[in-house]
Design a protein around this motif. Structure first.
Motif, short mmCIF file in Angstrom:
data_model
loop_
_atom_site.label_atom_id
_atom_site.label_comp_id
_atom_site.label_asym_id
_atom_site.label_seq_id
_atom_site.Cartn_x
_atom_site.Cartn_y
_atom_site.Cartn_z
N ASP A 228 0.83 -1.22 0.00
CA ASP A 228 0.00 0.00 0.00
C ASP A 228 0.86 1.26 0.00
OD1 ASP A 228 -2.65 -0.80 -0.14
OD2 ASP A 228 -2.72 -1.29 2.00
N THR A 229 1.89 1.26 0.85
CA THR A 229 2.72 2.47 0.93
C THR A 229 3.60 2.63 -0.31
OG1 THR A 229 4.51 1.31 2.09
CG2 THR A 229 2.84 2.38 3.45
N MET A 230 3.55 1.63 -1.21
CA MET A 230 4.25 1.78 -2.49
C MET A 230 3.25 1.97 -3.63
SD MET A 230 7.59 -0.60 -2.21
CE MET A 230 7.25 -1.99 -1.20
N PRO B 81 -2.77 5.50 2.00
CA PRO B 81 -1.34 5.29 1.78
C PRO B 81 -0.90 5.80 0.42
CG PRO B 81 -2.48 3.18 2.11
CD PRO B 81 -3.52 4.24 2.03
N SER B 82 0.36 6.15 0.31
CA SER B 82 0.86 6.69 -0.95
C SER B 82 2.35 6.43 -1.07
CB SER B 82 0.55 8.18 -1.03
OG SER B 82 1.70 8.91 -1.38
N ARG B 83 2.82 6.43 -2.31
CA ARG B 83 4.25 6.23 -2.57
C ARG B 83 5.11 7.35 -1.99
NH1 ARG B 83 5.62 2.68 -6.68
NH2 ARG B 83 7.41 3.86 -7.39
N ARG B 85 5.00 8.41 0.95
CA ARG B 85 5.32 8.15 2.35
C ARG B 85 5.69 6.68 2.53
NH1 ARG B 85 0.24 9.16 3.84
NH2 ARG B 85 -0.20 10.11 1.83
#
Lengths: 328, 254
Positions: A228-230, B81-83, B85
């Motif tokens: 998710d964070t990617m 969520p995001s790339r 962070r």
């Protein structure tokens, strides 16, 4: 493999030489018994050379290997297996005594090794044809079963909505042995081949669905959070995290599926399908051709074992990152 | 990467977990926290377990949603969520079925980037794991795995890198070595870093500012600035004084 390599360290050279020659000695003993002892009076069939031939060939090969080991120290794998190979031939020789030489058990139902080998020598083309039919049926059924099993397993494991609707269906129909569907399948499909494909697919589908589902559910939550964070999409999380993470379980499911597909294949062939190894065995049983039944069983044992071996090779390739997986 | 952004504004964030079960009470994991983390700053969140520091970090990552309040990153409220962070967990959570190189490449694959070999190599070299590209995670020590996790997060060029007790499971020597590597990377790449820890020395050694948090109520009690140049001397009087100050705030001194 580690056992073989440890051998030379643990055993003294003399003991190792004895071990190497155990197999040829046992085969020699078996051969002598075959040559010297007369046939029992109760056995009316004419004598056949095949069993003696096999023993001779085995003797030549094992003596050659044992000598090769004696002079070079190589062929450690053979030395390790030597006791087992010798044991197998001793048991075979014992069976030969009980059947051909002394006729202690009914020769009609328990044919001698040479008459079983005779079937393979005389009937190999037809046996091969039957094996071909069985293989075609099994692989078609497995292909459908594995595909549908993976699809339903992933849907149930990943999507709450699919799980809501499909889980009860899987739980209700999955545990039914697929052979119980034979009457339904035979009337629902146009040909017995189609019906059998359906039954084999059904018996494969269930374990794969269950294990794919639980495999996906048990993938660590953090693996998805990292994705998710990617910026992973849903599809990327399914194909790059969920399925690879569930793969060990999926392979257990496919293994179970293949095993139950064997049962279904045999049952289907004995009940409805023309040709195939199961059909051959059943047909020979009906005409009291028990040597042919045993030959058929031999063909099944070898080919099913081969199939499982291939499967495990594939699995080992995909799970090479894993330590301590089940050995075959 | 001319201009490094990565400003985080935490506006009155509150997190309440609903009661789980009959007669259970709701749990307040975070009781109204407000703070600003500047671009390129290294911030440590420290406090005993139950103070909500990990929850706050998960909110910053976008993995948890605050019950009330907002988090603004470079002017935009975060929605998930995001790339931008990246996140590094306590256990490295490398994908065990991928080699080290494939783990590091993972984020680039998700982004459908092509010809990534050179870039992957660059980041493996950056964390000092040259030669381990084709190994699987299970073949590496805990400290090495954690370095892979850092490389895997860094390769996506996040503006912000979040750490949830990243060195908690490692031995003291490995931890100290990784501290220096992390400072090195931070100085090179100039991104905002937020680390959750319960190790006071770690917080004072790494951070520009230490956010001390307390449980019941789960609040941000005090912000301790650490105005010491890197590399810091763990035995200097200033360092020890700061450690004692943080411990004092957390009520561990008589």
């Amino acid at each position: 493999m580690t056992e073989t390599s440890n051998l030379s360290e643990e055993e003294a050279p003399q003991i190792e030489a004895i071990r190497a020659f155990f197999a040829p000695a046992a085969i020699f003993l078996t051969l002598i018994a075959q040559l010297i002892l007369p046939k029992a009076a109760a056995v009316t069939a004419k004598s056949l050379p095949w069993y003696t031939d096999v023993l001779l060939v085995a003797l030549v090969i094992t003596v050659a290997l044992a000598l090769y080991h004696l002079f070079t120290g190589k062929a450690q794998g053979f030395v390790y297996k030597s006791y087992f190979i010798g044991g197998v031939f001793l048991v075979l020789g014992l069976y030969n005594l009980v059947t051909l030489k002394f006729a202690l058990i009914n020769p009609l139902f328990f044919p001698s090794p040479e008459s079983i080998l005779n079937v393979i020598v005389k009937d190999w083309a037809f046996l091969l044809k039957c094996l071909g039919y069985s293989t075609r049926l099994l692989l078609t059924g497995l292909a459908f079963g594995i595909t549908t099993g993976l699809i339903t397993g992933v849907l149930i494991g990943w999507y709450a909505n699919w799980s809501y609707w499909l889980s009860p269906v899987v739980k209700l129909f999955g545990p039914i042995p697929s052979t119980a569907f034979i009457p339904v399948a035979l009337s629902a499909f146009a040909t017995s081949f189609q019906a059998s494909v359906f039954l084999i697919a059904l018996s494969t589908w269930f374990p794969i669905t269950i294990l794919t589902n639980s495999g996906i559910i048990n993938v660590k939550k953090e693996f998805f959070e990292v994705a998710d964070t990617m910026g992973a999409s849903d599809a990327q999380k399914i194909f790059r995290v969920a399925i690879p993470g569930a793969l060990p379980d999926i392979f257990v499911g496919i293994f179970n599926g293949i095993c139950s597909s064997f049962i279904t294949l045999m049952t289907a062939e004995m009940i409805g399908v023309k040709y195939g190894i199961g059909w051959y065995i059943n047909w020979q049983r009906q005409i009291m051709g028990y040597a042919n039944v045993y030959a058929g069983l031999l063909v099944i044992a070898v080919s099913f074992s081969l199939l499982i071996t291939i499967f495990f090779k594939i699995r080992d390739h995909f799970l090479r990152w894993q330590k301590g997986i089940i050995q075959w | 990467m001319v201009e490094t952004l990565g400003e985080i504004q935490i506006n009155d964030v509150q997190k309440i977990y609903p009661a789980d079960g009959l007669g259970a009470k709701t749990t307040e994991a975070i009781h109204h926290v407000s703070a600003t983390i500047h671009p390129g700053e290294f911030v440590a969140l420290i406090g005993p377990s139950g103070c909500g520091k990990s929850t706050l970090l998960r909110i910053l990552a976008g993995l948890d949603v605050p019950t009330e309040g907002t988090v603004i990153v470079d002017g935009n409220q975060i929605a998930g969520p995001s790339r931008e962070r990246g996140l590094v967990f306590q256990d490295a959570t490398l994908y065990p079925w991928l080699t080290i190189a494939e783990n590091v490449r993972f984020g680039l694959k998700l982004d459908h980037q092509k010809d990534t070999d050179a870039k992957v190599q660059e980041f493996i070299d950056l964390v000092g794991l040259t030669g381990f590209e084709e190994q699987y995670p299970s073949q590496l020590s805990g400290g090495m795995q954690q370095r892979v996790a850092i490389a895997r997060a860094l390769i996506n060029y996040p503006k912000i890198l979040l750490f949830d007790e990243p060195f908690g499971a490692l031995d003291a020597f490995t931890r100290m070595r990784l501290h220096d590597q992390l400072i090195n990377i931070w100085q090179k790449r100039k991104l905002t870093m937020v680390i959750v820890t319960h190790d006071v020395e770690e917080a004072v050694y790494l951070a520009d500012r230490v956010f001390t948090m307390t449980p019941r109520p789960a609040i941000l009690k005090e912000i301790v600035p650490v105005n010491l140049p890197h590399p810091r001397d763990r035995n200097s009087p200033e360092f020890i004084a700061l450690k004692e100050k943080v411990l004092g705030i957390l009520n561990f001194k008589a």
